[in-house]
Motif scaffolding. Structure first.
Motif, PDB file in Angstrom:
ATOM      1  N   THR A  20       2.866  -2.514  -2.974  1.00  0.00           N
ATOM      2  CA  THR A  20       2.494  -1.831  -1.740  1.00  0.00           C
ATOM      3  C   THR A  20       2.673  -0.327  -1.920  1.00  0.00           C
ATOM      4  O   THR A  20       3.344   0.126  -2.857  1.00  0.00           O
ATOM      5  CB  THR A  20       3.360  -2.288  -0.559  1.00  0.00           C
ATOM      6  N   PHE A  21       2.088   0.426  -0.996  1.00  0.00           N
ATOM      7  CA  PHE A  21       2.221   1.880  -1.072  1.00  0.00           C
ATOM      8  C   PHE A  21       3.679   2.302  -0.915  1.00  0.00           C
ATOM      9  O   PHE A  21       4.129   3.237  -1.590  1.00  0.00           O
ATOM     10  CB  PHE A  21       1.372   2.554   0.010  1.00  0.00           C
ATOM     11  N   LYS A  25      -5.400  -0.068  -6.523  1.00  0.00           N
ATOM     12  CA  LYS A  25      -4.254   0.316  -5.696  1.00  0.00           C
ATOM     13  C   LYS A  25      -3.618   1.620  -6.177  1.00  0.00           C
ATOM     14  O   LYS A  25      -3.338   2.517  -5.364  1.00  0.00           O
ATOM     15  CB  LYS A  25      -3.200  -0.800  -5.697  1.00  0.00           C
ATOM     16  N   TYR A  65      -3.162   4.933  -4.083  1.00  0.00           N
ATOM     17  CA  TYR A  65      -1.791   5.351  -3.775  1.00  0.00           C
ATOM     18  C   TYR A  65      -1.502   6.753  -4.311  1.00  0.00           C
ATOM     19  O   TYR A  65      -0.846   7.567  -3.647  1.00  0.00           O
ATOM     20  CB  TYR A  65      -0.784   4.356  -4.365  1.00  0.00           C
ATOM     21  N   ASP A 103      -2.798   0.927   2.138  1.00  0.00           N
ATOM     22  CA  ASP A 103      -2.795  -0.493   1.771  1.00  0.00           C
ATOM     23  C   ASP A 103      -4.027  -1.211   2.310  1.00  0.00           C
ATOM     24  O   ASP A 103      -4.636  -2.030   1.611  1.00  0.00           O
ATOM     25  CB  ASP A 103      -1.531  -1.177   2.304  1.00  0.00           C
ATOM     26  N   GLU A 104      -4.406  -0.891   3.538  1.00  0.00           N
ATOM     27  CA  GLU A 104      -5.581  -1.533   4.140  1.00  0.00           C
ATOM     28  C   GLU A 104      -6.858  -1.143   3.393  1.00  0.00           C
ATOM     29  O   GLU A 104      -7.719  -1.984   3.134  1.00  0.00           O
ATOM     30  CB  GLU A 104      -5.702  -1.131   5.612  1.00  0.00           C
ATOM     31  N   SER A 151      -6.924  -2.835  -0.045  1.00  0.00           N
ATOM     32  CA  SER A 151      -7.222  -4.263   0.106  1.00  0.00           C
ATOM     33  C   SER A 151      -8.697  -4.484   0.401  1.00  0.00           C
ATOM     34  O   SER A 151      -9.304  -5.439  -0.099  1.00  0.00           O
ATOM     35  CB  SER A 151      -6.376  -4.864   1.234  1.00  0.00           C
TER      36      SER A 151
END
Length: 228
Positions: A4-5, A123, A127, A212-213, A216
Protein backbone atom coordinates in the motif's frame (compact mmCIF):
# COMPACT_ATOMS: atom_id res chain seq x y z
CA UNK A 1 0.25 -8.98 1.64
CA UNK A 2 -0.40 -6.33 -1.02
CA UNK A 3 1.80 -3.24 -0.91
CA UNK A 4 0.00 0.00 0.00
CA UNK A 5 1.02 3.63 -0.31
CA UNK A 6 1.20 3.95 3.47
CA UNK A 7 3.74 1.10 3.63
CA UNK A 8 5.73 2.44 0.70
CA UNK A 9 5.89 5.97 2.13
CA UNK A 10 7.87 4.59 5.09
CA UNK A 11 10.68 3.28 2.87
CA UNK A 12 13.88 5.02 4.08
CA UNK A 13 15.34 4.90 0.56
CA UNK A 14 12.85 7.47 -0.74
CA UNK A 15 13.58 10.20 1.81
CA UNK A 16 15.28 13.37 0.61
CA UNK A 17 17.98 12.84 3.23
CA UNK A 18 18.86 9.46 1.75
CA UNK A 19 18.64 10.55 -1.91
CA UNK A 20 20.75 13.69 -1.58
CA UNK A 21 23.02 12.13 1.03
CA UNK A 22 23.78 9.37 -1.45
CA UNK A 23 24.36 11.94 -4.19
CA UNK A 24 26.77 13.87 -1.96
CA UNK A 25 28.75 10.73 -1.06
CA UNK A 26 29.14 9.74 -4.72
CA UNK A 27 30.24 13.24 -5.76
CA UNK A 28 32.05 14.37 -2.63
CA UNK A 29 35.23 15.36 -4.49
CA UNK A 30 33.33 17.93 -6.54
CA UNK A 31 31.91 19.78 -3.54
CA UNK A 32 33.65 22.67 -1.84
CA UNK A 33 31.56 22.04 1.26
CA UNK A 34 32.96 19.04 3.12
CA UNK A 35 30.53 18.90 6.04
CA UNK A 36 28.05 16.25 4.92
CA UNK A 37 25.12 17.27 7.13
CA UNK A 38 25.37 20.91 6.03
CA UNK A 39 25.79 19.96 2.38
CA UNK A 40 22.82 17.57 2.35
CA UNK A 41 20.60 20.10 4.15
CA UNK A 42 21.44 22.75 1.55
CA UNK A 43 21.08 20.35 -1.39
CA UNK A 44 17.57 19.49 -0.22
CA UNK A 45 16.78 23.19 0.17
CA UNK A 46 18.08 23.95 -3.34
CA UNK A 47 16.15 21.02 -4.80
CA UNK A 48 12.86 21.95 -3.14
CA UNK A 49 13.23 25.62 -4.03
CA UNK A 50 14.01 24.79 -7.67
CA UNK A 51 10.92 22.63 -8.01
CA UNK A 52 8.76 25.25 -6.28
CA UNK A 53 10.00 28.09 -8.52
CA UNK A 54 9.81 25.94 -11.63
CA UNK A 55 6.20 25.11 -10.85
CA UNK A 56 5.38 28.79 -10.29
CA UNK A 57 7.32 30.56 -13.06
CA UNK A 58 9.13 27.85 -15.05
CA UNK A 59 12.75 26.77 -14.83
CA UNK A 60 13.87 28.93 -17.75
CA UNK A 61 12.41 32.05 -16.13
CA UNK A 62 13.92 31.20 -12.74
CA UNK A 63 17.12 33.08 -11.97
CA UNK A 64 19.83 32.18 -9.50
CA UNK A 65 18.86 35.35 -7.65
CA UNK A 66 15.36 33.89 -7.25
CA UNK A 67 16.90 30.66 -5.99
CA UNK A 68 19.19 32.53 -3.60
CA UNK A 69 16.24 34.37 -2.07
CA UNK A 70 14.13 31.21 -1.80
CA UNK A 71 16.88 29.17 -0.12
CA UNK A 72 18.46 31.96 1.97
CA UNK A 73 21.80 30.96 0.44
CA UNK A 74 24.07 33.56 -1.14
CA UNK A 75 24.86 33.42 -4.84
CA UNK A 76 28.38 32.34 -3.93
CA UNK A 77 27.06 29.59 -1.66
CA UNK A 78 24.88 28.23 -4.45
CA UNK A 79 27.93 27.76 -6.65
CA UNK A 80 29.35 25.44 -4.00
CA UNK A 81 26.71 22.90 -5.08
CA UNK A 82 26.46 23.31 -8.85
CA UNK A 83 28.59 25.20 -11.41
CA UNK A 84 25.71 26.54 -13.51
CA UNK A 85 21.95 26.59 -13.86
CA UNK A 86 22.25 24.08 -16.72
CA UNK A 87 24.14 21.68 -14.48
CA UNK A 88 21.52 22.07 -11.75
CA UNK A 89 18.93 21.05 -14.32
CA UNK A 90 20.91 17.94 -15.22
CA UNK A 91 21.51 17.04 -11.57
CA UNK A 92 17.77 17.06 -10.87
CA UNK A 93 17.07 14.98 -13.98
CA UNK A 94 19.81 12.43 -13.29
CA UNK A 95 18.76 11.97 -9.67
CA UNK A 96 15.12 11.66 -10.72
CA UNK A 97 15.99 8.97 -13.27
CA UNK A 98 18.15 7.11 -10.73
CA UNK A 99 15.38 7.26 -8.13
CA UNK A 100 12.80 5.82 -10.51
CA UNK A 101 14.99 3.03 -11.87
CA UNK A 102 16.57 2.00 -8.57
CA UNK A 103 13.38 1.92 -6.52
CA UNK A 104 11.29 0.11 -9.13
CA UNK A 105 14.05 -2.44 -9.76
CA UNK A 106 14.49 -3.04 -6.03
CA UNK A 107 10.80 -3.76 -5.58
CA UNK A 108 10.25 -6.03 -8.57
CA UNK A 109 13.53 -8.00 -8.48
CA UNK A 110 12.08 -10.47 -5.95
CA UNK A 111 8.80 -10.87 -7.83
CA UNK A 112 8.53 -13.94 -10.07
CA UNK A 113 5.11 -14.15 -11.77
CA UNK A 114 4.74 -11.50 -14.51
CA UNK A 115 1.32 -10.47 -13.20
CA UNK A 116 2.79 -9.68 -9.78
CA UNK A 117 5.65 -7.74 -11.39
CA UNK A 118 3.06 -5.76 -13.33
CA UNK A 119 1.11 -4.91 -10.18
CA UNK A 120 4.23 -3.89 -8.27
CA UNK A 121 5.70 -1.81 -11.11
CA UNK A 122 2.45 0.13 -11.53
CA UNK A 123 2.08 0.72 -7.81
CA UNK A 124 5.67 1.87 -7.29
CA UNK A 125 5.48 4.33 -10.18
CA UNK A 126 2.25 5.83 -8.81
CA UNK A 127 3.53 5.85 -5.23
CA UNK A 128 6.82 7.52 -6.19
CA UNK A 129 5.02 10.26 -8.09
CA UNK A 130 2.71 10.72 -5.11
CA UNK A 131 5.68 11.18 -2.76
CA UNK A 132 7.37 13.66 -5.12
CA UNK A 133 4.69 15.04 -7.49
CA UNK A 134 6.60 18.25 -8.34
CA UNK A 135 9.71 16.24 -9.22
CA UNK A 136 7.80 14.03 -11.66
CA UNK A 137 6.02 17.07 -13.09
CA UNK A 138 9.39 18.78 -13.52
CA UNK A 139 10.91 15.75 -15.27
CA UNK A 140 8.06 15.67 -17.74
CA UNK A 141 7.27 19.34 -18.34
CA UNK A 142 10.79 20.77 -18.43
CA UNK A 143 12.15 18.24 -20.94
CA UNK A 144 11.41 20.63 -23.80
CA UNK A 145 13.91 23.07 -22.29
CA UNK A 146 16.80 20.62 -22.34
CA UNK A 147 19.52 21.06 -24.90
CA UNK A 148 19.25 18.57 -27.73
CA UNK A 149 22.23 16.56 -26.49
CA UNK A 150 20.80 16.42 -22.97
CA UNK A 151 17.31 15.27 -23.90
CA UNK A 152 18.56 11.71 -23.74
CA UNK A 153 18.26 12.04 -19.93
CA UNK A 154 14.49 12.35 -20.17
CA UNK A 155 14.19 9.97 -23.11
CA UNK A 156 16.14 7.38 -21.12
CA UNK A 157 13.64 7.59 -18.25
CA UNK A 158 10.72 7.29 -20.65
CA UNK A 159 12.24 4.29 -22.42
CA UNK A 160 13.19 2.60 -19.14
CA UNK A 161 9.57 2.60 -17.97
CA UNK A 162 8.29 1.51 -21.36
CA UNK A 163 10.83 -1.33 -21.61
CA UNK A 164 10.00 -2.40 -18.06
CA UNK A 165 6.39 -2.99 -19.09
CA UNK A 166 7.20 -4.49 -22.50
CA UNK A 167 9.45 -7.04 -20.77
CA UNK A 168 6.77 -7.92 -18.22
CA UNK A 169 4.12 -8.29 -20.92
CA UNK A 170 6.46 -10.40 -23.07
CA UNK A 171 7.17 -12.71 -20.11
CA UNK A 172 3.44 -13.00 -19.45
CA UNK A 173 2.73 -13.95 -23.06
CA UNK A 174 5.50 -16.57 -23.02
CA UNK A 175 4.24 -18.11 -19.79
CA UNK A 176 0.65 -18.17 -21.02
CA UNK A 177 -0.69 -15.62 -18.52
CA UNK A 178 -1.23 -12.81 -21.02
CA UNK A 179 -2.91 -12.87 -24.41
CA UNK A 180 -1.09 -11.86 -27.60
CA UNK A 181 -1.35 -8.08 -27.82
CA UNK A 182 0.57 -5.20 -29.36
CA UNK A 183 3.22 -5.07 -26.65
CA UNK A 184 4.65 -1.62 -27.44
CA UNK A 185 1.25 0.06 -27.67
CA UNK A 186 0.09 -1.57 -24.45
CA UNK A 187 3.24 -0.44 -22.60
CA UNK A 188 2.84 3.08 -24.01
CA UNK A 189 -0.76 3.26 -22.77
CA UNK A 190 0.28 2.09 -19.31
CA UNK A 191 2.90 4.83 -19.23
CA UNK A 192 0.35 7.43 -20.34
CA UNK A 193 -2.05 6.44 -17.56
CA UNK A 194 0.75 6.63 -14.99
CA UNK A 195 1.68 10.12 -16.19
CA UNK A 196 -1.91 11.31 -15.95
CA UNK A 197 -1.72 10.84 -12.18
CA UNK A 198 0.92 13.53 -11.62
CA UNK A 199 0.25 15.75 -14.64
CA UNK A 200 -3.41 16.19 -13.70
CA UNK A 201 -3.15 15.64 -9.97
CA UNK A 202 -5.71 18.39 -9.25
CA UNK A 203 -8.38 16.35 -11.01
CA UNK A 204 -7.93 13.29 -8.81
CA UNK A 205 -7.58 15.37 -5.66
CA UNK A 206 -10.90 17.06 -6.43
CA UNK A 207 -12.50 13.66 -6.94
CA UNK A 208 -10.92 12.35 -3.72
CA UNK A 209 -9.20 9.45 -5.48
CA UNK A 210 -6.24 8.06 -3.55
CA UNK A 211 -2.97 6.72 -4.91
CA UNK A 212 -4.04 3.20 -3.94
CA UNK A 213 -7.38 3.57 -5.72
CA UNK A 214 -5.77 4.89 -8.88
CA UNK A 215 -3.11 2.17 -8.91
CA UNK A 216 -5.77 -0.52 -8.38
CA UNK A 217 -7.83 0.89 -11.23
CA UNK A 218 -4.90 0.80 -13.68
CA UNK A 219 -4.03 -2.76 -12.64
CA UNK A 220 -7.63 -3.94 -13.06
CA UNK A 221 -7.97 -2.08 -16.37
CA UNK A 222 -4.76 -3.54 -17.83
CA UNK A 223 -5.47 -7.05 -16.56
CA UNK A 224 -8.91 -7.01 -18.14
CA UNK A 225 -7.19 -6.30 -21.47
CA UNK A 226 -4.16 -8.60 -21.41
CA UNK A 227 -4.97 -11.51 -19.09
CA UNK A 228 -6.22 -14.74 -20.65
Amino acid sequence: MELTFEQFSKDPNITMEYIWGNYFKKNRIFFKIKNESVAVKNLISIFNATLKLSNEIGFQAMTLRNLSKETDLSMGALYNYFPSKEELFKIIHINGFNLITNIINNYIKTETPPEQKMKTAIKIHIYLSEVEPLWFYFLYMETKNLKREDRKLSIGSELFTEKLFTDIISDGIQTGIYAERNILLTASMIKAMLQDWYLKRWKYTKRKISADEYASFIIEFIESYIKI
